[in-house]
Every structure is written in structure tokens, then in C-alpha cells.
Scaffold this motif. Structure first.
Motif, PDB file in Angstrom:
ATOM      1  N   UNK A 131       0.839  -1.196   0.000  1.00 49.17           N
ATOM      2  CA  UNK A 131       0.000   0.000   0.000  1.00 49.17           C
ATOM      3  C   UNK A 131       0.875   1.247   0.000  1.00 49.17           C
ATOM      4  N   UNK A 132       0.649   2.108  -0.977  1.00 49.19           N
ATOM      5  CA  UNK A 132       1.370   3.374  -1.051  1.00 49.19           C
ATOM      6  C   UNK A 132       0.361   4.507  -1.168  1.00 49.19           C
ATOM      7  N   UNK A 133       0.546   5.506  -0.316  1.00 52.66           N
ATOM      8  CA  UNK A 133      -0.347   6.664  -0.269  1.00 52.66           C
ATOM      9  C   UNK A 133       0.405   7.897  -0.753  1.00 52.66           C
ATOM     10  N   UNK A 134      -0.227   8.661  -1.612  1.00 53.97           N
ATOM     11  CA  UNK A 134       0.327   9.937  -2.043  1.00 53.97           C
ATOM     12  C   UNK A 134      -0.410  11.071  -1.338  1.00 53.97           C
ATOM     13  N   UNK A 135       0.326  11.904  -0.601  1.00 55.01           N
ATOM     14  CA  UNK A 135      -0.266  13.039   0.112  1.00 55.01           C
ATOM     15  C   UNK A 135       0.103  14.303  -0.653  1.00 55.01           C
ATOM     16  N   UNK A 136      -0.887  14.920  -1.281  1.00 55.92           N
ATOM     17  CA  UNK A 136      -0.679  16.043  -2.195  1.00 55.92           C
ATOM     18  C   UNK A 136      -1.275  17.305  -1.593  1.00 55.92           C
ATOM     19  N   UNK A 137      -0.478  18.385  -1.547  1.00 59.97           N
ATOM     20  CA  UNK A 137      -0.970  19.607  -0.909  1.00 59.97           C
ATOM     21  C   UNK A 137      -1.113  20.799  -1.850  1.00 59.97           C
ATOM     22  N   UNK A 138      -0.808  20.626  -3.126  1.00 55.38           N
ATOM     23  CA  UNK A 138      -0.921  21.747  -4.058  1.00 55.38           C
ATOM     24  C   UNK A 138      -2.348  22.269  -4.105  1.00 55.38           C
ATOM     25  N   UNK A 139      -2.516  23.577  -3.991  1.00 47.32           N
ATOM     26  CA  UNK A 139      -3.856  24.154  -4.061  1.00 47.32           C
ATOM     27  C   UNK A 139      -4.426  24.095  -5.477  1.00 47.32           C
ATOM     28  N   UNK A 140      -3.572  23.836  -6.444  1.00 46.40           N
ATOM     29  CA  UNK A 140      -4.004  23.624  -7.833  1.00 46.40           C
ATOM     30  C   UNK A 140      -4.047  22.120  -8.093  1.00 46.40           C
ATOM     31  N   UNK A 141      -5.242  21.624  -8.398  1.00 51.65           N
ATOM     32  CA  UNK A 141      -5.410  20.178  -8.521  1.00 51.65           C
ATOM     33  C   UNK A 141      -4.442  19.569  -9.522  1.00 51.65           C
ATOM     34  N   UNK A 142      -4.179  20.279 -10.598  1.00 49.86           N
ATOM     35  CA  UNK A 142      -3.244  19.789 -11.615  1.00 49.86           C
ATOM     36  C   UNK A 142      -1.950  20.590 -11.614  1.00 49.86           C
ATOM     37  N   UNK A 143      -1.561  21.084 -10.440  1.00 47.80           N
ATOM     38  CA  UNK A 143      -0.316  21.825 -10.315  1.00 47.80           C
ATOM     39  C   UNK A 143       0.901  20.947 -10.539  1.00 47.80           C
ATOM     40  N   UNK A 144       2.063  21.574 -10.589  1.00 47.88           N
ATOM     41  CA  UNK A 144       3.292  20.837 -10.906  1.00 47.88           C
ATOM     42  C   UNK A 144       3.615  19.751  -9.887  1.00 47.88           C
ATOM     43  N   UNK A 145       3.581  20.086  -8.607  1.00 41.38           N
ATOM     44  CA  UNK A 145       3.916  19.074  -7.597  1.00 41.38           C
ATOM     45  C   UNK A 145       2.863  17.968  -7.553  1.00 41.38           C
ATOM     46  N   UNK A 146       1.594  18.338  -7.774  1.00 41.63           N
ATOM     47  CA  UNK A 146       0.532  17.330  -7.811  1.00 41.63           C
ATOM     48  C   UNK A 146       0.725  16.387  -8.996  1.00 41.63           C
ATOM     49  N   UNK A 147       1.101  16.937 -10.132  1.00 44.56           N
ATOM     50  CA  UNK A 147       1.320  16.126 -11.332  1.00 44.56           C
ATOM     51  C   UNK A 147       2.452  15.131 -11.110  1.00 44.56           C
TER      52      UNK A 147
END
Length: 242
Positions: free
Chosen positions: A6-22
Motif C-alpha cells: 500500500x502506497x499513499x500519495x499526500x498532495x498539498x498543491x492548491x491547484x489540482x493539476x499543479x506541478x507538484x501534484x502532477x
């Protein structure tokens, strides 16, 4: 390994398709390609109140009724965690800072991320991305009673470009997702990782924490003591000798 990883990705970018989220989603794709079961936590869509520093978590009772306990359960049940954040003034954004704060002192005293594999991903306009990516791994890496393992970091200073248009950077993220999964499969313990920090922890930090926990094990740190005892990471006779 027969069980599902099990691997979880915790994404905090306020832009859903932002660079760090991508990049985080590319890493999750890589993990899935290696056979992992992946879950995304997109923090901006969750209700996570700001930590007030009341320390009630050490007693096992955070006063907030929000989404945090559900998210923490997902993180603590995972074998690997991919943290990703944009860089704001060479630090993670407020959404990620708050999530880390909510893990906070309970995590610091219990090392509940110990034994897990961690990846840090960050992007920046000009500078600081690698610093932030590494910082995202430290809470697990520096576990006092049990350390986590850093499978890698990815910090990219992207300028005004969009990472989605850079196949090379996307591949770096995907390969990192594959790497964390392989590390879990092979139980890669990274024996030389953070040696100085581990030495300081063993000689100075852990003995101090032992004493504090023993002193408060029936009161303000009851939940911490119970957690460590159930996981076999603390014993009363060891505490008395500390």
C-alpha cells in the motif's frame, strides 16, 4: 512478498493539476506499475483544522472532529508514503505544514511512521525545491524509536514552465514511484542513511524521551506509552534503567 503493498500519495498543491501534484501522481502511477495498491490524498479537498498545539493527541484525544483521523489512518496503514508540495519561500505550503503539524507531537513521540518508506516531491519557481523535498521526509526519517527509510526525493525548480510538458521530469517521478515499491518488496533498510542523526538520537534524544514518557505514562502520555508498548518499542524495565 505476497501481501498487497500500500502506497499513499499526500498532495498539498492548491491547484489540482499543479506541478507538484502532477509529479506525485506520476510517482503513484510508477508504484502501481510495480504492483502496489495506491491511494491519493488531496489535502485541499479535505477538512483539516489547524493544529492549536494543545497536545491532547498525546492523551489519544484530539479535540477536532474533522477529516484528519481518517487521513492519518490511511497514512499509518500504508507501507510507503509520497509527500508532495509546492515550495513557498523555501518551505512547504501551509496546507502541507498543517498536515505535518497535525501528525505533530504524537508522531514525534511514537515514531508511527517508523519502518515505512518515504518519498518527498517538491517544485519551485526558482529555488528551494530540493530542500523542501528532503524536509518532507524528515519526520519519518528521524523517528526516535523507529526510523523510516527515504527511498528518494525529487525537487524540481521549474520556473514558469509546466512539468506536464516535460517528459523527462515525469519519468523521474514515475521511476521514483517504482523505486519506493521495489524498496518495500526487498526490505531495503538503507543501513548508512542518516548515521550521524541516528547516533545522536541513540545517545541523547531517545533516553530523554524514555524518561518523559515514563513520568507521564498514566497521564498526559498514556496514549503514547500504550502505542509504543503494543508495538514492542518500549518496555517498562528499560525505562526504569534509563
Amino acid at each position: 512478498m505476497n501481501r498487497s503493498i500500500k502506497i499513499v500519495g499526500v498532495i498539498s498543491s492548491s491547484h489540482h493539476n499543479g506541478n507538484s501534484a502532477t509529479l506525485a501522481r506520476e510517482a503513484l502511477k510508477g508504484a502501481a506499475e510495480e504492483g502496489a495498491q495506491v491511494t491519493e490524498i488531496y489535502l485541499p479537498k479535505q477538512r483539516v483544522e489547524f493544529c492549536t498545539g494543545c497536545l491532547k493527541c498525546l492523551e489519544g484525544k484530539c479535540p477536532f472532529s474533522d477529516d484528519f483521523e481518517t487521513l492519518r489512518k490511511l497514512v499509518y496503514e500504508a507501507d510507503g508514503i509520497i509527500f508532495s508540495s509546492p515550495t513557498f519561500a523555501t518551505a512547504p505550503n501551509a496546507i502541507m505544514k498543517n498536515f505535518i503539524d497535525r501528525l505533530g507531537m504524537y508522531e514525534r513521540f511514537t515514531s508511527s511512521l517508523g519502518g515505512k518508506y518515504i518519498v518527498g516531491i517538491a517544485t519551485a519557481g526558482h529555488t528551494g525545491a530540493k530542500k523542501v523535498a528532503m524536509g518532507l521526509t524528515c519526520l519519518a526519517r528521524d523517528g526516535i524509536f523507529k526510523r523510516g527509510y527515504v527511498s528518494g526525493i525529487l525537487g524540481i525548480n521549474i520556473g514558469s514552465d509546466r512539468v506536464v510538458n516535460d517528459a523527462g521530469k515525469l519519468m523521474l517521478a514515475r521511476n521514483l514511484g517504482k523505486k519506493i515499491t521495489r524498496d518495500i518488496k526487498t526490505y531495503n533498510k538503507y543501513p548508512f542513511q542518516n548515521l550521524i542523526g541516528r547516533w545522536i538520537n541513540c545517545l541523547f534524544v531517545r533516553p530523554h524521551f524514555y524518561k518523559v514518557i515514563l513520568k507521564n505514562k498514566d497521564g498526559s502520555m498514556k496514549a503514547v506509552y500504550n502505542n509504543l508498548s503494543q508495538r514492542g518499542l518500549i518496555q517498562l524495565d528499560v525505562l526504569w534503567r534509563s
